[in-house]
Design a protein around this motif. Sequence first.
Motif, mmCIF file in Angstrom:
data_model
loop_
_atom_site.group_PDB
_atom_site.id
_atom_site.type_symbol
_atom_site.label_atom_id
_atom_site.label_comp_id
_atom_site.label_asym_id
_atom_site.label_seq_id
_atom_site.Cartn_x
_atom_site.Cartn_y
_atom_site.Cartn_z
ATOM 1 N N GLY A 141 0.872 -1.150 0.183
ATOM 2 C CA GLY A 141 0.150 0.057 0.040
ATOM 3 C C GLY A 141 0.700 1.184 0.055
ATOM 4 N N PRO A 142 0.104 2.555 0.297
ATOM 5 C CA PRO A 142 0.745 3.822 0.174
ATOM 6 C C PRO A 142 1.812 3.734 1.268
ATOM 7 C CG PRO A 142 -1.560 4.008 -0.115
ATOM 8 C CD PRO A 142 -1.312 2.613 0.311
ATOM 9 N N VAL A 143 2.636 4.643 1.295
ATOM 10 C CA VAL A 143 3.869 4.781 2.098
ATOM 11 C C VAL A 143 3.432 5.784 3.358
ATOM 12 C CG1 VAL A 143 6.313 5.555 2.441
ATOM 13 C CG2 VAL A 143 5.522 4.223 0.342
ATOM 14 N N ASP A 144 3.638 5.761 4.537
ATOM 15 C CA ASP A 144 3.862 6.778 5.576
ATOM 16 C C ASP A 144 5.219 7.386 5.853
ATOM 17 O OD1 ASP A 144 4.728 4.857 7.242
ATOM 18 O OD2 ASP A 144 2.953 4.912 8.482
ATOM 19 N N SER A 145 5.281 7.985 6.625
ATOM 20 C CA SER A 145 6.687 8.655 7.019
ATOM 21 C C SER A 145 7.611 7.647 7.502
ATOM 22 C CB SER A 145 6.312 9.788 8.319
ATOM 23 O OG SER A 145 5.901 9.362 9.218
ATOM 24 N N SER A 146 7.018 6.850 8.585
ATOM 25 C CA SER A 146 8.030 5.645 8.944
ATOM 26 C C SER A 146 8.311 4.895 7.925
ATOM 27 C CB SER A 146 7.517 4.897 10.123
ATOM 28 O OG SER A 146 6.190 4.360 9.829
ATOM 29 N N GLY A 147 7.576 4.349 6.916
ATOM 30 C CA GLY A 147 7.737 3.689 5.730
ATOM 31 C C GLY A 147 8.817 4.341 4.767
ATOM 32 N N PHE A 148 8.824 5.665 4.764
ATOM 33 C CA PHE A 148 9.572 6.150 3.979
ATOM 34 C C PHE A 148 11.114 6.257 4.455
ATOM 35 C CE2 PHE A 148 12.047 9.938 2.451
ATOM 36 C CZ PHE A 148 11.938 9.990 1.113
ATOM 37 N N GLN A 149 11.065 6.262 6.041
ATOM 38 C CA GLN A 149 12.459 6.396 6.526
ATOM 39 C C GLN A 149 12.895 4.920 6.486
ATOM 40 O OE1 GLN A 149 12.968 8.452 10.128
ATOM 41 N NE2 GLN A 149 15.102 8.338 9.793
ATOM 42 N N LEU A 150 12.123 3.844 6.451
ATOM 43 C CA LEU A 150 12.755 2.493 6.405
ATOM 44 C C LEU A 150 13.083 2.227 5.055
ATOM 45 C CD1 LEU A 150 9.632 0.325 8.146
ATOM 46 C CD2 LEU A 150 12.083 0.584 8.986
ATOM 47 N N LEU A 151 12.404 3.016 3.942
ATOM 48 C CA LEU A 151 13.082 2.852 2.451
ATOM 49 C C LEU A 151 14.341 3.200 2.368
ATOM 50 C CD1 LEU A 151 12.768 2.223 -0.503
ATOM 51 C CD2 LEU A 151 11.447 4.533 -0.597
ATOM 52 N N ILE A 152 14.680 4.585 3.246
ATOM 53 C CA ILE A 152 15.851 5.107 2.931
ATOM 54 C C ILE A 152 17.098 4.416 3.938
ATOM 55 C CG2 ILE A 152 17.044 7.370 3.814
ATOM 56 C CD1 ILE A 152 15.190 7.789 1.410
ATOM 57 N N GLN A 153 16.357 3.628 4.874
ATOM 58 C CA GLN A 153 17.395 2.839 5.549
ATOM 59 C C GLN A 153 18.004 1.676 4.875
ATOM 60 O OE1 GLN A 153 15.316 2.299 9.310
ATOM 61 N NE2 GLN A 153 15.825 4.236 10.245
ATOM 62 N N ASP A 154 17.083 1.172 4.395
ATOM 63 C CA ASP A 154 17.415 -0.044 3.421
ATOM 64 C C ASP A 154 18.045 0.334 2.148
ATOM 65 O OD1 ASP A 154 15.778 -1.758 4.861
ATOM 66 O OD2 ASP A 154 14.292 -2.232 3.318
ATOM 67 N N LEU A 155 18.011 1.292 1.566
ATOM 68 C CA LEU A 155 18.761 1.867 0.411
ATOM 69 C C LEU A 155 20.399 2.105 1.086
ATOM 70 C CD1 LEU A 155 16.535 4.504 -1.723
ATOM 71 C CD2 LEU A 155 17.537 2.152 -2.397
ATOM 72 N N ALA A 156 20.075 2.821 2.334
ATOM 73 C CA ALA A 156 21.529 2.996 2.775
ATOM 74 C C ALA A 156 22.254 1.613 3.103
ATOM 75 C CB ALA A 156 21.439 3.964 4.203
ATOM 76 N N ASP A 157 21.592 0.705 3.789
ATOM 77 C CA ASP A 157 22.268 -0.440 3.800
ATOM 78 C C ASP A 157 22.767 -1.002 2.696
ATOM 79 O OD1 ASP A 157 21.847 -0.074 6.551
ATOM 80 O OD2 ASP A 157 19.991 -1.623 6.535
ATOM 81 N N ALA A 158 21.876 -0.920 1.386
ATOM 82 C CA ALA A 158 22.325 -1.749 0.228
ATOM 83 C C ALA A 158 23.235 -1.011 -0.554
ATOM 84 C CB ALA A 158 20.954 -1.624 -0.616
ATOM 85 N N THR A 159 23.898 0.279 -0.250
ATOM 86 C CA THR A 159 24.827 1.008 -1.081
ATOM 87 C C THR A 159 26.295 0.616 -0.708
ATOM 88 O OG1 THR A 159 24.879 2.603 1.036
ATOM 89 C CG2 THR A 159 23.463 3.064 -1.174
ATOM 90 N N ASP A 160 26.227 -0.601 0.331
ATOM 91 C CA ASP A 160 27.463 -1.155 0.542
ATOM 92 C C ASP A 160 27.643 -1.988 -0.907
ATOM 93 O OD1 ASP A 160 29.779 -2.282 2.258
ATOM 94 O OD2 ASP A 160 28.691 -4.293 1.684
#
Length: 474
Positions: A141-160
Amino acid sequence: MEKPGSMRTVGGGIEENILAILDSSEAKDTLDAFEDRIAFIEAVRAASIVAKNGTPPTYKMYEAIFSILRIGKSLELTMASFQLLNELDKRFPRVNSSDVDKSNSSSSVPELIMVQEVWFPFVFSSENASSERGAAINSEGPVDSSGFQLLIQDLADATDEGNLRASETKSLANMLLFQYLVNVFEGDFRPRNSVYEDTMNWVVLRESLLNMLLVSRKVNYKSLMKDCLTIMCKLYQNCAGFTDDLTCSENSAAQPAENFDNAAAISLLEVGKHTCIAMQKFLIMIMELDVSKKSAEMQGSTTRADGVRTPLVEIILDELTYNRDILSPFLQVFNEPKWKLEVVVQYLWKYIGKPSVRTRRSNSPTDDASFSGALKCFSNITSTKSTLKKIRTEVVQLLLAHGFQAHLSLPSEQHPVEDTSASSEERSCSSLIEICKNIISAFKNMKTAHKQMEILSLGKEALFTAATIISAKS
């Protein structure tokens, strides 16, 4: 503008017919289900984009397309849903500003035009009733603010680099999701900020999706911004590494399996580059929002509900100061001239010291906190030595070279000039020549103050460019 629900009545139940394609295979993960989802996306494109009098999809259809993007079952489906959502947003914008003839003083002020009851990929307005962790990153479903932060955290982890290559499909899906969300932020923020600049009505920006995300209590703002910087800088470095690897493999006898890996790496490379661009766009919007908010605060238009937020430029400066690993990649990947120069200037003035202030009784010239003013602080050996005690020579070279590059990229009307008696062309030329002379002088004085200093390749390019400009303008 037509409402999203208008498709429901077209062609005697077109919504039910198109959704039936998807519903028949919703719980399956087979080749037939894949083909049904592709057919659904093409049916929506045909009805909304290709058709001459196409109408916006309904809520259910938007949600189904967004769900395909978020699930990311395959690269083809993810790309197809991503492209369709962007096409729909261009064809049916949610927010617009009315056109106003600024040359006509009697012209009315611009107004914000919003489509009512439109679908959004965000649920910020109902966050108080949402679950503790918000919209999970793997949900549909749609993204809320905590979902957006989780997305950013996942991207930050994946940039390794290892993580990024080990989970290509998930990383690609997350990067495309982020790119789409940034496009939605931009489509909502740009017209609102334009209206604010003309009306100074803070409410139009207070209600923007970007502002609602940043003021959310579910978002750790500083952590979010630091992760964004990490993603942008590491993605840039990874993309450069991917390019080198691909070049090496092309020059060798690649096996079939290696060809497959190269194809996946190329996809990751392209999506990574566009994610860097989207991240820069996201950061610039926040910095522009900071400027507008500061203006609103000075006018007394904000309230306690708007909260207090550290300006993003300050967070960037702190990160660049204390995390030396990201300084060079940040200056290389962040290429928007105005804001890049702003970051460089504030970094330099942070160590050079505050500029002198002209009093009402003083007629003497004064340095301002600008790039030109910063360069003048390297105009003699004494001040140069003082600055080099606080900043390493390599850092100063990077700042001056990138600052010079950004200054040259600015539109001529944004270049500061002092002599108002000369023509605009003469003033611009004079200012540019002065900047070039000061760049050469700064490097010369640094070399004198620090005899062991080696001029970086970027510094040599800056010196060559400055000398060329002086020669051409003489």
